[in-house]
Design a protein around this motif. Structure first.
Motif, PDB file in Angstrom:
ATOM      1  N   LEU A 139       0.860  -1.182   0.000  1.00  0.00           N
ATOM      2  CA  LEU A 139       0.000   0.000   0.000  1.00  0.00           C
ATOM      3  C   LEU A 139       0.898   1.235   0.000  1.00  0.00           C
ATOM      4  N   GLU A 140       0.850   2.014  -1.035  1.00  0.00           N
ATOM      5  CA  GLU A 140       1.678   3.208  -1.230  1.00  0.00           C
ATOM      6  C   GLU A 140       3.100   2.810  -1.598  1.00  0.00           C
ATOM      7  N   CYS A 141       3.768   3.715  -2.292  1.00  0.00           N
ATOM      8  CA  CYS A 141       5.161   3.479  -2.703  1.00  0.00           C
ATOM      9  C   CYS A 141       5.847   4.836  -2.802  1.00  0.00           C
ATOM     10  N   GLY A 142       5.954   5.520  -1.650  1.00  0.00           N
ATOM     11  CA  GLY A 142       6.411   6.901  -1.648  1.00  0.00           C
ATOM     12  C   GLY A 142       7.896   7.066  -1.418  1.00  0.00           C
ATOM     13  N   MET A 143       8.399   8.222  -1.836  1.00  0.00           N
ATOM     14  CA  MET A 143       9.791   8.612  -1.590  1.00  0.00           C
ATOM     15  C   MET A 143       9.884   9.352  -0.264  1.00  0.00           C
ATOM     16  N   PHE A 144      11.040   9.190   0.391  1.00  0.00           N
ATOM     17  CA  PHE A 144      11.331  10.011   1.564  1.00  0.00           C
ATOM     18  C   PHE A 144      11.791  11.383   1.083  1.00  0.00           C
ATOM     19  N   GLN A 145      11.311  12.415   1.750  1.00  0.00           N
ATOM     20  CA  GLN A 145      11.647  13.780   1.385  1.00  0.00           C
ATOM     21  C   GLN A 145      12.022  14.560   2.628  1.00  0.00           C
ATOM     22  N   GLY A 146      12.665  15.709   2.434  1.00  0.00           N
ATOM     23  CA  GLY A 146      12.985  16.571   3.562  1.00  0.00           C
ATOM     24  C   GLY A 146      14.452  16.545   3.908  1.00  0.00           C
ATOM     25  N   LEU A 147      14.768  16.240   5.167  1.00  0.00           N
ATOM     26  CA  LEU A 147      16.140  16.264   5.643  1.00  0.00           C
ATOM     27  C   LEU A 147      16.998  15.234   4.915  1.00  0.00           C
ATOM     28  N   VAL A 161       0.838  -3.294  -6.184  1.00  0.00           N
ATOM     29  CA  VAL A 161       0.941  -2.036  -5.449  1.00  0.00           C
ATOM     30  C   VAL A 161      -0.398  -1.334  -5.566  1.00  0.00           C
ATOM     31  N   VAL A 162      -0.874  -0.773  -4.453  1.00  0.00           N
ATOM     32  CA  VAL A 162      -2.132  -0.025  -4.441  1.00  0.00           C
ATOM     33  C   VAL A 162      -1.836   1.379  -3.922  1.00  0.00           C
ATOM     34  N   LEU A 163      -2.217   2.403  -4.690  1.00  0.00           N
ATOM     35  CA  LEU A 163      -1.930   3.792  -4.338  1.00  0.00           C
ATOM     36  C   LEU A 163      -3.206   4.521  -3.930  1.00  0.00           C
ATOM     37  N   SER A 164      -3.062   5.423  -2.951  1.00  0.00           N
ATOM     38  CA  SER A 164      -4.194   6.277  -2.583  1.00  0.00           C
ATOM     39  C   SER A 164      -4.235   7.546  -3.432  1.00  0.00           C
ATOM     40  N   HIS A 165      -3.068   8.133  -3.751  1.00  0.00           N
ATOM     41  CA  HIS A 165      -3.046   9.325  -4.598  1.00  0.00           C
ATOM     42  C   HIS A 165      -1.645   9.521  -5.163  1.00  0.00           C
ATOM     43  N   ALA A 166      -1.458  10.591  -5.926  1.00  0.00           N
ATOM     44  CA  ALA A 166      -0.270  10.728  -6.778  1.00  0.00           C
ATOM     45  C   ALA A 166       0.868  11.523  -6.175  1.00  0.00           C
ATOM     46  N   HIS A 167       0.724  12.117  -5.001  1.00  0.00           N
ATOM     47  CA  HIS A 167       1.820  12.903  -4.458  1.00  0.00           C
ATOM     48  C   HIS A 167       3.081  12.051  -4.317  1.00  0.00           C
ATOM     49  N   ILE A 168       4.256  12.690  -4.511  1.00  0.00           N
ATOM     50  CA  ILE A 168       5.514  11.963  -4.603  1.00  0.00           C
ATOM     51  C   ILE A 168       5.827  11.206  -3.315  1.00  0.00           C
ATOM     52  N   ASP A 169       5.432  11.727  -2.154  1.00  0.00           N
ATOM     53  CA  ASP A 169       5.704  10.996  -0.916  1.00  0.00           C
ATOM     54  C   ASP A 169       4.808   9.775  -0.764  1.00  0.00           C
ATOM     55  N   HIS A 170       3.923   9.537  -1.754  1.00  0.00           N
ATOM     56  CA  HIS A 170       3.089   8.335  -1.765  1.00  0.00           C
ATOM     57  C   HIS A 170       3.314   7.484  -3.017  1.00  0.00           C
ATOM     58  N   SER A 171       3.919   8.059  -4.053  1.00  0.00           N
ATOM     59  CA  SER A 171       4.073   7.320  -5.316  1.00  0.00           C
ATOM     60  C   SER A 171       5.467   7.422  -5.916  1.00  0.00           C
ATOM     61  N   GLY A 172       6.326   8.300  -5.419  1.00  0.00           N
ATOM     62  CA  GLY A 172       7.573   8.629  -6.093  1.00  0.00           C
ATOM     63  C   GLY A 172       8.614   7.536  -6.118  1.00  0.00           C
TER      64      GLY A 172
END
Length: 555
Positions: free
Chosen positions: A30-38, A59-70
């Motif tokens: 569920l989700e496949c996001g990138m780590f972002q920030g520090l 893989v099942v995604l909730s939405h397209a933001h990079i921290d969830h799909s990147g």
């Protein structure tokens, strides 16, 4: 085995969302996001995948933001070949977001190689545009409220979450147990998007809580937007609106059109200066089924919800630069939303010294921005690392906390003639204190504050000669204007010196004289450096939990 849920990301931080659902017959991510920030978070993206990608069933995604799909292109690069399930709106947004993320990764690797700011030879991107295209080939859109089976023994469906276009609450049933995962939830009563649909039942509820400790104001932002537009019109100046390309830009365009139609603000020229936002707005317009009743009513009346009367698009970089020569009043919407990158930065650099300019991100009382403080009174960014005290003007503590790096000019590392004077200072500043990322001035594309920096403390060039007066250009003798900017994220105010116009002329002349064979090659190998084979396990700080048995209810 009983269904188990393992947290592989978004645990201890709000990015890198990945949740592994395992049964005796299937493994679903569920989700496949990138780590972002520090930096320590971003480095997690380079670690071996916490689960063997080839062993995943879906893989099942909730939405397209990079921290969830990147992380999808990296997952595909490491061997994932199964379906990626998401809503139709999410699938359309992924087609612009994943290639863009890959392009930025390739640009960063190329910059590191060109500047010699890397420990790897050569530096490689986390993933490439080719990896992103392969990931998009696996995307399988599923309409809302339509059951589907992502893996044997697992059933799922999507319901509207109202966050951005295509955002969904994911309902997953494994055996007799029902897991509901929210992703990011939207607010009620906001423009464009339908309200989140309530969840009737769940055995396990997995909710994102980024803003779980606060209440959103009831105002939809029209009051602030009205005041900002009115001031820009009154001052005959600019209104700069840093905005996220997906979601926020569309809301702002919708509100501006509504306020103009109601006569609450004057009809000013509006420029959308973001290629991704332009594409995303077209996608928003094509998914009328996800619009709320008010937005649907605008379209039914023959109007376009996201197109104010005096609306213009700025597609190319030259188009964006020409905007700075426009006479006000004018409204410019550009990325990024937190003013940490994107085209909005050169608008801020050029136009904030003008007191008539209004910044919608943070405007000081009374309008405009103060000039630079007197000499000797410098403001420094606090050290924001956890557990570190706020540092003052000195830099001894910061130097003691990190290893010393050899001074090597990036032009020399690329096989080019070493620049001199201000050019040398600018080249070293572009490399930055922390590799290709640079410090907060270089990342923002702005000149370093007057009197600050390694070059200012120790002198320029190999002879450690004193630094000339930074307020006057060392090449043409023209004065450089100083101004102060209120930084976002509570970073305080910083002072900058604007770049002399002759600097761009010198760079163009150098580019014409530079041999075509100079610099690092842009050819990148197909795979990045990594350890041998990935392991299938979560870290000790990311525990596995069992989904409860619905028959075991407490009284």
């Amino acid at each position: 085995m009983s269904p188990a849920l393992t947290f592989l990301g978004a645990a201890g931080t709000v990015t890198g969302a990945k949740f592994l659902l395992e049964t005796d017959r299937a493994r679903v991510l569920l989700e496949c996001g990138m780590f972002q920030g520090l930096r320590e978070l971003r480095e997690r993206n380079w670690a071996p995948p916490p689960v063997d990608p080839a062993a995943l069933d879906a893989v099942v995604l909730s939405h397209a933001h990079i921290d969830h799909s990147g992380y999808l292109p990296r997952l595909v690069r490491e061997g994932f070949r199964r379906a990626i399930h998401c809503s139709p709106g999410t699938a359309d947004l992924l087609r612009i977001m994943l290639p863009d993320a890959a392009h930025l990764n390739e640009e960063e690797a190329e910059h590191r190689n060109r500047a010699g700011a890397t420990r790897h030879q050569p530096a490689l991107p986390l993933f490439t545009v080719e990896d992103a295209e392969r990931a998009l080939g696996l995307v399988s859109p599923v309409p809302f409220e339509t059951p589907f089976a992502p893996a044997p023994g697992v059933e799922a469906s999507f319901s509207v979450s109202g966050h951005i276009l295509g955002a969904a609450v994911v309902h997953v049933t494994a055996g007799a147990r029902r897991l509901v995962y929210s992703g990011d939830l939207g607010r009620y009563g906001v423009p464009i998007m339908r309200d989140p649909e309530p969840v009737a039942e769940a055995d396990t509820l997995l909710i994102e809580s980024t803003y779980g400790n606060r209440l959103h104001p009831k105002d939809d932002g029209t009051t602030i937007l009205t005041e900002a537009v009115t001031r820009a019109d009154r001052e005959r100046g600019w209104l700069l609106v840093p905005a996220f390309a997906i979601g926020r830009v569309q809301e702002i365009l919708y509100l501006l059109r509504e306020l103009e139609a109601a006569g609450r603000i004057p009809k000013l020229p509006i420029y959308l200066d973001s290629p991704m936002a332009i594409q995303a707005t077209a996608i928003y317009a094509s998914h009328a089924d996800e619009h709320d009743a008010d937005t649907a009513g605008v379209a039914a009346a023959g109007d376009r919800p996201f197109v104010p009367p005096r609306f213009h698009l700025s597609q190319t970089v030259p188009d964006s630069k020409r905007l700075n020569d426009l006479a006000g009043p004018v409204i410019v919407i550009a990325g990024s939303g937190m003013a940490t990158g994107g085209r909005v930065l050169h608008h801020l650099q050029r136009l904030l010294p003008d007191a008539r300019t209004t910044d919608a991100l943070r405007r000081l009382p009374g309008g405009g921005y103060p000039r630079a403080p007197p000499p000797g009174r410098r403001r420094h960014r606090a050290d924001l690392r956890p557990g570190r005290p706020r540092q003052g003007e000195g830099s001894r503590h910061r130097r003691a906390l990190r290893p010393r790096r050899p001074q090597r000019d990036p032009a020399v590392a690329a096989g080019l003639p070493a620049p001199a004077g201000d050019d040398l200072h600018r080249a070293r500043r572009a490399r930055g204190r922390h590799g290709a990322g640079g410090d907060d001035h270089a990342r923002a594309g702005l000149a370093r504050p007057a009197g600050e920096g390694r070059g200012a403390r120790r002198g320029l060039g190999s002879g450690r000669s004193p630094v000339p007066d930074a307020s006057v250009c060392g090449h043409c003798g023209r004065p450089r204007e100083a101004f102060t900017l209120e930084l976002p994220l509570g970073l305080g105010r910083r002072s900058w010196l604007s770049e002399c116009p002759c600097a761009a002329e010198r760079r163009e002349a150098e580019a014409r004289e530079r041999p075509s064979s100079g610099g690092a090659s842009s050819t990148r190998p197909a795979s990045a450096c990594s350890s041998s084979s990935p392991t299938v396990a979560g870290s000790p700080t990311e525990p596995s939990i069992l989904l409860p048995d619905p028959s075991c209810r407490s009284s």
